[in-house]
Design an enzyme around this catalytic site. Structure first.
Site, PDB file in Angstrom:
ATOM      1  N   ASP A 130       1.308  -1.193   0.093  1.00 16.20           N
ATOM      2  CA  ASP A 130       0.297   0.040  -0.007  1.00 16.20           C
ATOM      3  C   ASP A 130       1.014   0.854   0.201  1.00 16.20           C
ATOM      4  OD1 ASP A 130      -2.338  -1.181  -0.220  1.00 16.20           O
ATOM      5  OD2 ASP A 130      -2.793  -1.394   1.838  1.00 16.20           O
ATOM      6  N   CYS A 131       2.055   1.413   0.768  1.00 13.10           N
ATOM      7  CA  CYS A 131       2.408   2.263   1.028  1.00 13.10           C
ATOM      8  C   CYS A 131       3.559   2.502  -0.040  1.00 13.10           C
ATOM      9  CB  CYS A 131       3.200   2.710   1.948  1.00 13.10           C
ATOM     10  SG  CYS A 131       3.739   1.659   3.621  1.00 13.10           S
ATOM     11  N   TYR A 132       4.229   1.258  -0.417  1.00 14.12           N
ATOM     12  CA  TYR A 132       5.438   1.165  -1.619  1.00 14.12           C
ATOM     13  C   TYR A 132       4.289   0.042  -3.262  1.00 14.12           C
ATOM     14  CZ  TYR A 132       8.226   2.732   1.724  1.00 14.12           C
ATOM     15  OH  TYR A 132       9.665   2.990   3.102  1.00 14.12           O
TER      16      TYR A 132
END
Lengths: 392, 142
Positions: A130-132
């Protein structure tokens, strides 16, 4: 009462440009006519150095984040695998890691390319989070595009090293060079009387935090090196007669030079890296003066058979004998050759001497001394349920 | 007149095996020959590294004779390449050089390469960890 000097006193002389600095070879020469008491009066700092292949070397690199960002879990630099288990864009590139399609090009070559300012292809893969969110990237980096490049070598500057011979009837290709059959050559490493840990065999001045010359710039002793062994057999001068203590060293790779960091490939062995290290020894007292006065005729090392299992010891020789070009082992005269560069080590010792004389390099007292009474463990094999196993 | 020594790589065409060329060099041109290396593959081209010693005039005539018989002659020096600039004088090559061409200067500990002593054994090519030697003894045409 015997003369004793402090770090502060020596550094004050360095700052004023008044320090008397000699290389370890020069002080060994001086010691032929001067006593340790006289040496401690006359000499403030002795520079030691080595330039040899040191396999346990490598670099931390932070690439910076791309947009969108990627959590790099598998990383290749010019096709050479770098560690993918260190946060999103940090890696450790080991000197001996190799490109599977081109096994004579490895981590050491990437390190050399980077410090020479060359472009290197970075390719990395991640699972996407989700963040990368990104799963793949292929781009070009160089020393100006990355955030940090830190050389961190877990095991360098061995205190003494063995002489390698080969008693078998077949040529052996090793990290100690090409060993001809039937003991037709004997290869030795280390700079003898110029070598750092042979001039301070009990680590009275070299410890954690010692400021050193590393690869062309200032570096530090970070820790005792791996396989740090202080209880090897010693000769009458208190010097171990085989490979013993080591150093873990750290420095800014961006400031280093390929004059003092060189990638190497050994036939049928693999990739390694020549590392240039210089260490100043402050002459604090007569005991240290006596230690730095040691010469090649007083330093011994073991001759091992690299061709036979367990590498049995065949003899013991001095560095004076090794430098003469011929040693005698088991009644046989054998031609000797070095495999580390004494010419480069001398250059480093001279450069460090000049830096100290100019007041540019102060002596750092160790923040913590090294441990004593250490030895080595072997890898014990414990029987486990069957696994897939397989070959490299 | 003094005799001179020269190391020459000879490359023979496939059908040259029927002529006693080296015999002629010795007998007719009074050249002392020493075979340092030979690579002969039946039916294909072969090559020979020869040290020839004799009067300059005779060496020239001998080489002209070989060339007249379709043997290519090239001085060995032209096939040796060594990158001096990048050399770190580690000494690895000296440990395998039995011809004495590669030695360490006992004062400076810098590598010294005396090409005249080289017999193109090629051990240094593999022993050099920086891959600075090229000794191409092979036939360019395969």
């Amino acid at each position: 009462m015997a003369r004793v000097k402090t770090y502060q006193e020596i550094n004050e002389k360095i700052r004023k440009g008044e320090a008397v600095v000699l290389t370890a070879e020069e002080v060994s020469e001086m010691a032929k006519t001067a006593s340790p008491e006289e040496i401690v009066e006359k000499v403030d700092v002795v520079t030691t150095a080595t330039f040899g292949a040191m396999c346990s070397s490598g670099a931390f690199i932070n690439f910076g984040h791309s947009n969108p960002p990627i959590r790099m879990e598998k990383i290749r630099l010019n096709g050479v695998p770098a560690y993918g288990g260190l946060a999103a864009v940090d890696t450790y590139l080991g000197a001996t890691s190799v490109n599977a399609d081109n096994p004579d090009y490895g981590g050491a070559h990437v390190i050399q390319d980077l410090l020479e300012g060359k472009d290197v292809i970075l390719e990395a893969w991640g699972k996407g989070t989700d963040c990368y969110p990104r799963k793949h990237i292929r781009t070009v980096i160089n020393k100006n595009t990355v955030n940090e490049m830190i050389l961190f070598n877990p095991r360098n500057a061995y205190q003494n090293y063995n002489v390698a011979v080969n008693t078998t009837s077949k040529i052996k290709y090793t990290y100690m060079g090409t060993l001809l059959p039937n003991m037709r050559n004997a290869n030795y490493s280390t700079a003898g009387e110029l070598s750092p840990l042979l001039n301070d065999p009990e680590f009275k001045t070299i410890g954690i935090g010692t400021r050193i010359f590393l690869g062309g710039t200032t570096g530090y002793v970070a820790w005792p090196g791996t396989q740090f062994h202080t209880t090897r057999p010693k000769d009458e001068n208190g010097i171990p007669v085989t490979n013993a203590a080591t150093l873990a060293v750290i420095g800014n790779l961006k400031e280093m030079s390929s004059e003092f960091i060189q990638a190497a490939y050994y036939e049928k062995y693999g990739v390694s890296m020549f590392v240039g290290i210089g260490i100043p020894i402050p002459v604090l007292n007569t005991e240290i003066a006596r230690r730095v006065s040691i010469n090649n005729s007083q330093i011994q090392t073991s001759v091992l058979d690299y061709g036979s299992p367990g590498m049995p010891k065949l003899g013991q020789v001095t560095y004076e004998q090794l430098r003469s070009g011929e040693i005698e082992v088991k009644g046989q005269k054998i031609r000797t050759a070095p495999v580390s560069s004494l010419a480069k080590a001398r250059k480093i010792a001279d450069l460090l001497k000049e830096m100290i004389q100019r007041g540019e390099f102060l002596i750092q007292e160790p923040i913590q001394m090294f441990p004593t009474n250490t030895s080595l463990k072997s890898l014990i094999e414990i029987e486990l349920p069957e696994s897939e196993g397989g070959e490299l | 007149m003094n005799s001179v020594k020269r190391k020459v790589i000879l490359r023979f065409p496939p059908q040259s095996g029927d002529k006693p060329l080296s015999y002629v060099l010795v007998k007719d041109y009074d050249i002392k020959i020493n075979i340092l290396k030979a690579e002969v593959m039946p039916g294909k081209r072969g090559s020979l590294l020869l040290e020839m010693e004799g009067k300059q005039e005779n060496l020239d005539k001998g080489i002209a004779y070989l060339e007249a018989h379709n043997v290519e002659c090239q001085p060995l020096e032209k096939r040796l390449k060594f990158d001096h600039v990048r050399c770190i004088s580690c000494g690895n090559c000296t440990s395998v050089c039995f011809a004495g061409a590669l030695t360490m200067n006992p004062q400076t500990w810098l590598l010294e390469f005396n090409k005249d002593e080289c017999i193109a054994c090629e051990l240094c090519v593999k022993a050099c960890p920086l891959k600075l030697f090229e000794i191409d003894f092979r036939d360019e045409n395969g």
